[in-house]
Scaffold this motif. Structure first.
Motif, PDB file in Angstrom:
ATOM      1  N   ASN A 279       0.818  -1.207   0.000  1.00 42.61           N
ATOM      2  CA  ASN A 279       0.000   0.000   0.000  1.00 42.61           C
ATOM      3  C   ASN A 279       0.857   1.265   0.000  1.00 42.61           C
ATOM      4  OD1 ASN A 279       0.893  -0.244   2.633  1.00 42.61           O
ATOM      5  ND2 ASN A 279      -1.142  -0.176   3.567  1.00 42.61           N
TER       6      ASN A 279
ATOM      7  N   ALA B 128      -4.640  -1.173  -2.376  1.00 44.15           N
ATOM      8  CA  ALA B 128      -5.474  -1.023  -1.178  1.00 44.15           C
ATOM      9  C   ALA B 128      -5.268  -2.230  -0.271  1.00 44.15           C
ATOM     10  CB  ALA B 128      -6.941  -0.891  -1.572  1.00 44.15           C
TER      11      ALA B 128
ATOM     12  N   SER C 291      -5.454  -3.373   3.924  1.00 46.34           N
ATOM     13  CA  SER C 291      -5.712  -3.128   5.336  1.00 46.34           C
ATOM     14  C   SER C 291      -5.155  -4.324   6.091  1.00 46.34           C
ATOM     15  CB  SER C 291      -7.210  -2.994   5.597  1.00 46.34           C
ATOM     16  OG  SER C 291      -7.463  -2.913   6.982  1.00 46.34           O
ATOM     17  N   PHE C 292      -4.366  -4.061   7.107  1.00 43.81           N
ATOM     18  CA  PHE C 292      -3.759  -5.127   7.901  1.00 43.81           C
ATOM     19  C   PHE C 292      -3.866  -4.722   9.356  1.00 43.81           C
ATOM     20  CE2 PHE C 292       0.152  -7.338   9.539  1.00 43.81           C
ATOM     21  CZ  PHE C 292      -0.290  -8.624   9.305  1.00 43.81           C
ATOM     22  N   GLU C 293      -4.270  -5.622  10.205  1.00 45.36           N
ATOM     23  CA  GLU C 293      -4.512  -5.342  11.624  1.00 45.36           C
ATOM     24  C   GLU C 293      -5.538  -4.218  11.804  1.00 45.36           C
ATOM     25  OE1 GLU C 293      -0.572  -4.525  13.141  1.00 45.36           O
ATOM     26  OE2 GLU C 293      -0.190  -6.655  13.464  1.00 45.36           O
ATOM     27  N   GLY C 294      -6.449  -4.117  10.847  1.00 44.85           N
ATOM     28  CA  GLY C 294      -7.518  -3.121  10.947  1.00 44.85           C
ATOM     29  C   GLY C 294      -7.099  -1.706  10.611  1.00 44.85           C
ATOM     30  N   ASN C 295      -5.903  -1.521  10.032  1.00 47.93           N
ATOM     31  CA  ASN C 295      -5.495  -0.169   9.640  1.00 47.93           C
ATOM     32  C   ASN C 295      -4.752  -0.207   8.318  1.00 47.93           C
ATOM     33  OD1 ASN C 295      -2.502  -0.309  10.073  1.00 47.93           O
ATOM     34  ND2 ASN C 295      -3.146  -0.765  12.166  1.00 47.93           N
ATOM     35  N   LYS C 296      -4.474   0.963   7.788  1.00 50.49           N
ATOM     36  CA  LYS C 296      -3.848   1.067   6.470  1.00 50.49           C
ATOM     37  C   LYS C 296      -2.426   1.619   6.536  1.00 50.49           C
ATOM     38  CE  LYS C 296      -8.237   1.232   4.162  1.00 50.49           C
ATOM     39  NZ  LYS C 296      -9.178   1.951   3.344  1.00 50.49           N
ATOM     40  N   GLU C 297      -1.765   1.365   7.664  1.00 53.03           N
ATOM     41  CA  GLU C 297      -0.349   1.724   7.784  1.00 53.03           C
ATOM     42  C   GLU C 297       0.437   0.899   6.759  1.00 53.03           C
ATOM     43  OE1 GLU C 297       0.982   4.095   9.841  1.00 53.03           O
ATOM     44  OE2 GLU C 297      -1.095   4.574  10.297  1.00 53.03           O
TER      45      GLU C 297
ATOM     46  N   ARG D 210       4.413  -6.342   9.460  1.00 55.73           N
ATOM     47  CA  ARG D 210       3.279  -5.977   8.594  1.00 55.73           C
ATOM     48  C   ARG D 210       3.509  -6.502   7.171  1.00 55.73           C
ATOM     49  NH1 ARG D 210      -0.584  -2.987  10.280  1.00 55.73           N
ATOM     50  NH2 ARG D 210      -0.934  -1.977   8.271  1.00 55.73           N
TER      51      ARG D 210
END
Length: 112
Positions: free
Chosen positions: A9, A48, A50-56, A95
Protein backbone atom coordinates in the motif's frame (compact mmCIF):
# COMPACT_ATOMS: atom_id res chain seq x y z
CA UNK A 1 11.84 -20.17 -12.44
CA UNK A 2 10.92 -18.44 -9.15
CA UNK A 3 8.46 -15.57 -9.45
CA UNK A 4 8.08 -13.06 -6.62
CA UNK A 5 4.95 -10.89 -6.72
CA UNK A 6 4.99 -8.08 -4.15
CA UNK A 7 2.02 -5.78 -3.49
CA UNK A 8 2.16 -2.91 -1.04
CA UNK A 9 0.00 0.00 0.00
CA UNK A 10 3.08 2.24 -0.09
CA UNK A 11 3.06 4.77 -2.92
CA UNK A 12 6.08 3.96 -5.10
CA UNK A 13 5.94 7.16 -7.12
CA UNK A 14 9.36 8.76 -6.90
CA UNK A 15 10.87 5.65 -5.25
CA UNK A 16 13.92 4.15 -6.94
CA UNK A 17 12.68 0.57 -7.24
CA UNK A 18 15.82 -0.76 -8.95
CA UNK A 19 17.58 -1.61 -5.64
CA UNK A 20 14.44 -3.48 -4.50
CA UNK A 21 14.35 -5.54 -7.69
CA UNK A 22 18.08 -6.23 -7.44
CA UNK A 23 18.08 -7.15 -3.74
CA UNK A 24 15.01 -9.41 -4.02
CA UNK A 25 16.38 -11.11 -7.14
CA UNK A 26 19.74 -11.82 -5.51
CA UNK A 27 18.17 -13.00 -2.25
CA UNK A 28 15.66 -15.34 -3.88
CA UNK A 29 18.25 -16.82 -6.24
CA UNK A 30 20.68 -17.41 -3.38
CA UNK A 31 18.14 -18.83 -0.92
CA UNK A 32 16.30 -21.09 -3.38
CA UNK A 33 19.45 -22.04 -5.28
CA UNK A 34 18.43 -20.88 -8.75
CA UNK A 35 20.37 -18.60 -11.13
CA UNK A 36 19.49 -14.89 -10.87
CA UNK A 37 18.50 -14.79 -14.55
CA UNK A 38 15.68 -17.26 -13.73
CA UNK A 39 14.09 -15.03 -11.05
CA UNK A 40 11.14 -12.77 -11.93
CA UNK A 41 10.11 -9.95 -9.57
CA UNK A 42 6.87 -7.96 -9.78
CA UNK A 43 6.37 -4.90 -7.56
CA UNK A 44 3.03 -3.11 -7.26
CA UNK A 45 2.50 -0.04 -5.11
CA UNK A 46 -0.54 1.94 -3.94
CA UNK A 47 -2.54 -1.28 -3.58
CA UNK A 48 -5.47 -1.02 -1.18
CA UNK A 49 -4.32 -3.09 1.82
CA UNK A 50 -5.71 -3.13 5.34
CA UNK A 51 -3.76 -5.13 7.90
CA UNK A 52 -4.51 -5.34 11.62
CA UNK A 53 -7.52 -3.12 10.95
CA UNK A 54 -5.50 -0.17 9.64
CA UNK A 55 -3.85 1.07 6.47
CA UNK A 56 -0.35 1.72 7.78
CA UNK A 57 2.46 0.55 5.44
CA UNK A 58 2.07 -3.18 4.77
CA UNK A 59 2.91 -5.69 2.05
CA UNK A 60 1.78 -9.05 0.73
CA UNK A 61 4.09 -11.16 -1.40
CA UNK A 62 3.80 -14.49 -3.11
CA UNK A 63 6.64 -16.67 -4.33
CA UNK A 64 5.99 -19.44 -6.80
CA UNK A 65 8.90 -21.74 -7.58
CA UNK A 66 9.50 -24.98 -9.41
CA UNK A 67 11.40 -26.77 -6.66
CA UNK A 68 13.88 -25.56 -4.08
CA UNK A 69 11.33 -24.87 -1.34
CA UNK A 70 11.37 -26.42 2.14
CA UNK A 71 10.66 -25.15 5.66
CA UNK A 72 14.09 -23.60 6.16
CA UNK A 73 13.98 -21.90 2.75
CA UNK A 74 10.56 -20.46 3.61
CA UNK A 75 11.88 -19.02 6.89
CA UNK A 76 14.88 -17.48 5.13
CA UNK A 77 12.71 -15.99 2.38
CA UNK A 78 10.31 -14.43 4.89
CA UNK A 79 13.13 -12.94 6.96
CA UNK A 80 15.17 -11.68 4.02
CA UNK A 81 12.38 -10.19 1.92
CA UNK A 82 10.84 -8.71 5.07
CA UNK A 83 14.16 -7.01 5.84
CA UNK A 84 14.47 -5.68 2.28
CA UNK A 85 10.96 -4.17 2.44
CA UNK A 86 11.64 -2.69 5.87
CA UNK A 87 14.94 -1.15 4.72
CA UNK A 88 13.82 0.09 1.30
CA UNK A 89 10.15 0.98 1.90
CA UNK A 90 9.88 1.36 5.70
CA UNK A 91 7.39 -1.50 5.93
CA UNK A 92 7.73 -3.12 9.36
CA UNK A 93 8.54 -6.83 9.15
CA UNK A 94 5.49 -7.47 11.34
CA UNK A 95 3.28 -5.98 8.59
CA UNK A 96 4.51 -8.27 5.83
CA UNK A 97 2.91 -11.55 4.78
CA UNK A 98 4.57 -14.01 2.39
CA UNK A 99 2.86 -16.93 0.68
CA UNK A 100 5.28 -19.54 -0.69
CA UNK A 101 4.21 -22.13 -3.24
CA UNK A 102 6.33 -24.88 -4.78
CA UNK A 103 4.72 -26.16 -7.99
CA UNK A 104 6.59 -29.46 -7.79
CA UNK A 105 4.97 -30.27 -4.44
CA UNK A 106 1.50 -30.17 -5.99
CA UNK A 107 2.74 -32.60 -8.65
CA UNK A 108 4.18 -34.93 -5.98
CA UNK A 109 0.96 -34.82 -3.94
CA UNK A 110 -1.13 -35.57 -7.05
CA UNK A 111 0.92 -38.73 -7.63
CA UNK A 112 0.14 -40.02 -4.13
Amino acid sequence: MPCVDISTNVNLEGVDADPIFSDVTKAVASIIGKPENYVMVLLKGSVAISFEGNKEPAAFAEIISMGGINSEVKRKLIATIGTILQTKLSIPRTRFFLKVYDTTMAHKIAKL
